[in-house]
Design an enzyme around this catalytic site. Structure first.
Site, PDB file in Angstrom:
ATOM      1  N   SER A  50     -25.158  18.027  -1.796  1.00 36.76           N
ATOM      2  CA  SER A  50     -23.740  18.402  -1.713  1.00 36.76           C
ATOM      3  C   SER A  50     -23.485  19.817  -1.228  1.00 36.76           C
ATOM      4  O   SER A  50     -22.331  20.171  -0.984  1.00 36.76           O
ATOM      5  CB  SER A  50     -23.073  18.211  -3.072  1.00 36.76           C
ATOM      6  N   LYS A  53     -21.617  20.162   1.902  1.00 36.68           N
ATOM      7  CA  LYS A  53     -20.148  20.002   1.927  1.00 36.68           C
ATOM      8  C   LYS A  53     -19.426  21.312   2.240  1.00 36.68           C
ATOM      9  O   LYS A  53     -18.303  21.303   2.734  1.00 36.68           O
ATOM     10  CB  LYS A  53     -19.676  19.404   0.588  1.00 36.68           C
ATOM     11  N   TYR A 177     -21.908  10.901   6.388  1.00 40.11           N
ATOM     12  CA  TYR A 177     -21.944  11.578   5.073  1.00 40.11           C
ATOM     13  C   TYR A 177     -23.351  11.526   4.458  1.00 40.11           C
ATOM     14  O   TYR A 177     -23.902  12.555   4.043  1.00 40.11           O
ATOM     15  CB  TYR A 177     -20.914  10.920   4.139  1.00 40.11           C
ATOM     16  N   TYR A 229     -18.472  20.736  -9.571  1.00 44.88           N
ATOM     17  CA  TYR A 229     -17.893  19.547 -10.209  1.00 44.88           C
ATOM     18  C   TYR A 229     -17.223  19.930 -11.529  1.00 44.88           C
ATOM     19  O   TYR A 229     -16.566  20.960 -11.604  1.00 44.88           O
ATOM     20  CB  TYR A 229     -18.969  18.463 -10.424  1.00 44.88           C
ATOM     21  N   VAL A 247     -27.262  17.832  -5.926  1.00 43.40           N
ATOM     22  CA  VAL A 247     -28.138  17.142  -6.885  1.00 43.40           C
ATOM     23  C   VAL A 247     -29.619  17.298  -6.555  1.00 43.40           C
ATOM     24  O   VAL A 247     -30.473  16.919  -7.356  1.00 43.40           O
ATOM     25  CB  VAL A 247     -27.829  15.635  -7.054  1.00 43.40           C
TER      26      VAL A 247
HETATM   27  N1  GLU Z   1     -25.610  12.345  -1.786  1.00 47.50           N
HETATM   28  C1  GLU Z   1     -25.143  12.540  -3.127  1.00 47.50           C
HETATM   29  C2  GLU Z   1     -24.079  11.542  -3.408  1.00 47.50           C
HETATM   30  O1  GLU Z   1     -23.245  11.356  -2.578  1.00 47.50           O
HETATM   31  C3  GLU Z   1     -24.643  13.940  -3.256  1.00 47.50           C
HETATM   32  C4  GLU Z   1     -24.235  14.267  -4.618  1.00 47.50           C
HETATM   33  C5  GLU Z   1     -24.468  15.708  -4.987  1.00 47.50           C
HETATM   34  O2  GLU Z   1     -25.265  16.437  -4.403  1.00 47.50           O
HETATM   35  O3  GLU Z   1     -23.815  16.143  -5.914  1.00 47.50           O
HETATM   36  O4  GLU Z   1     -24.059  10.926  -4.441  1.00 47.50           O
END
Ligand code: GLU
Length: 295
Positions: A50, A53, A177, A229, A247
């Site tokens: 993430s 992003k 994505y 988050y 993650v």
């Molecule tokens: N590829 C993971 C998902 O979409 C990313 C989540 C993350 O890094 O928090 O679930």
């Protein structure tokens, strides 16, 4: 999730992440003059997940400008990264660009007018440009696993599509994505890539403006409020810097005017953020007095 109470738990939703040694740890700080301080596994590429992003948001803002905010909000979610409940309340408009739904909506904006391969090429080229490193690539095994197991993300994307929030096909938006989440980078590469956010939108080495200062400030604001988050409040409280976690166990943190920092420790806390990574950043900012809120 495998039990490793002292380090947090490595993500186990795909085998490529589950196999990562929980004892890995890397940290890189790059200051305004380009001095690099590195420790541990700072050169080992890991799945940025993430953290990508931040860069897709930057890229999409460059493409469509503030029109982006019609498609996605900028409020903290207080919900897990893959929550669908909030989307129903808010009629398919994701709370912010860093929860999965928001990031899928941002990816959809980048994709518009392009083939998925072109959009992905654009994202990878942007990462290579920012990090000044042409060796950065996508881990195809991670991307394939994400695609195979991403049922929740598929649900989120279909849900947004039903509200007309996505312009492109769900398959295309998700394909891009999943692939940008699967970019692999080391702490050094990541800290390099984040430098423009620490220096008013400019790469301090080349003097090149990546984004306007006002945009860098705003991206930092969204990182501070939404980058972890439902652990974003805790991160701001303890570390006091804009940051984005993934993650894979990485965190990119920005000390405005001072440094770009990347840390990697794959064990996660209950909110899916790097446990030791956060502790390391907390110790670092305390010691250096780098919290944006003062000492
Ligand atoms: N590829 C993971 C998902 O979409 C990313 C989540 C993350 O890094 O928090 O679930």
């Amino acid at each position: 999730m495998a039990q490793r109470p002292d380090r947090g738990e490595v993500a186990t939703y795909i085998p490529e992440l589950a196999r990562i040694d929980a004892k890995s740890f890397g940290l890189v700080v790059i200051d305004a003059d380009g001095h690099v301080a590195a420790a541990g596994d700072s050169e080992v590429p890991f799945s940025i997940q993430s953290i990508s992003k931040v860069f897709t948001l930057t890229l999409a803002l460059g493409m469509v400008g503030d029109r982006l905010w019609r498609r996605v909000g900028r409020e903290p979610s207080g919900s897990p990264f893959n929550s669908i409940v909030q989307l129903e309340h808010e009629r398919g408009i994701p709370r912010n660009p860093f929860i999965n739904a928001g990031a899928i909506a941002v990816t959809d904006l980048i994709l518009s007018g392009h083939q998925p391969r072109e959009a992905l090429g654009e994202i990878v080229r942007f990462m290579r440009f920012l990090a000044d490193d042409s060796s950065i690539t996508i881990d195809e095994a991670v991307a394939a696993s994400e695609q195979r197991t991403g049922f929740r993300n598929i649900a989120l994307a279909n849900y947004m599509k039903s509200f007309g929030v996505l312009e492109n096909s769900v398959d295309f938006a998700l394909g891009v994505y999943f692939h940008h989440c699967a970019i692999a980078m080391s702490c050094r590469q990541l800290a390099m890539a984040g430098r423009f956010l620490a220096h008013h939108g400019r790469n301090p080495d080349t003097g090149l403006l990546v984004v306007q200062p006002e945009r860098a400030r705003r991206i930092n604001a969204v990182m501070l409020t939404c980058g972890h988050y439902d652990g974003s409040g805790e991160f701001a409280y303890r570390v006091g810097l804009p940051g984005k976690s993934g993650v894979g166990g990485g965190i990119l943190a920005i000390a405005p005017g001072k440094a770009s920092i990347a840390v990697w420790a794959p064990g996660l806390d209950a909110s899916g953020n790097s446990h030791l990574g956060r502790i390391a950043l907390e110790m670092l900012t305390k010691k250096l007095g780098w919290s944006i809120f003062g000492v």
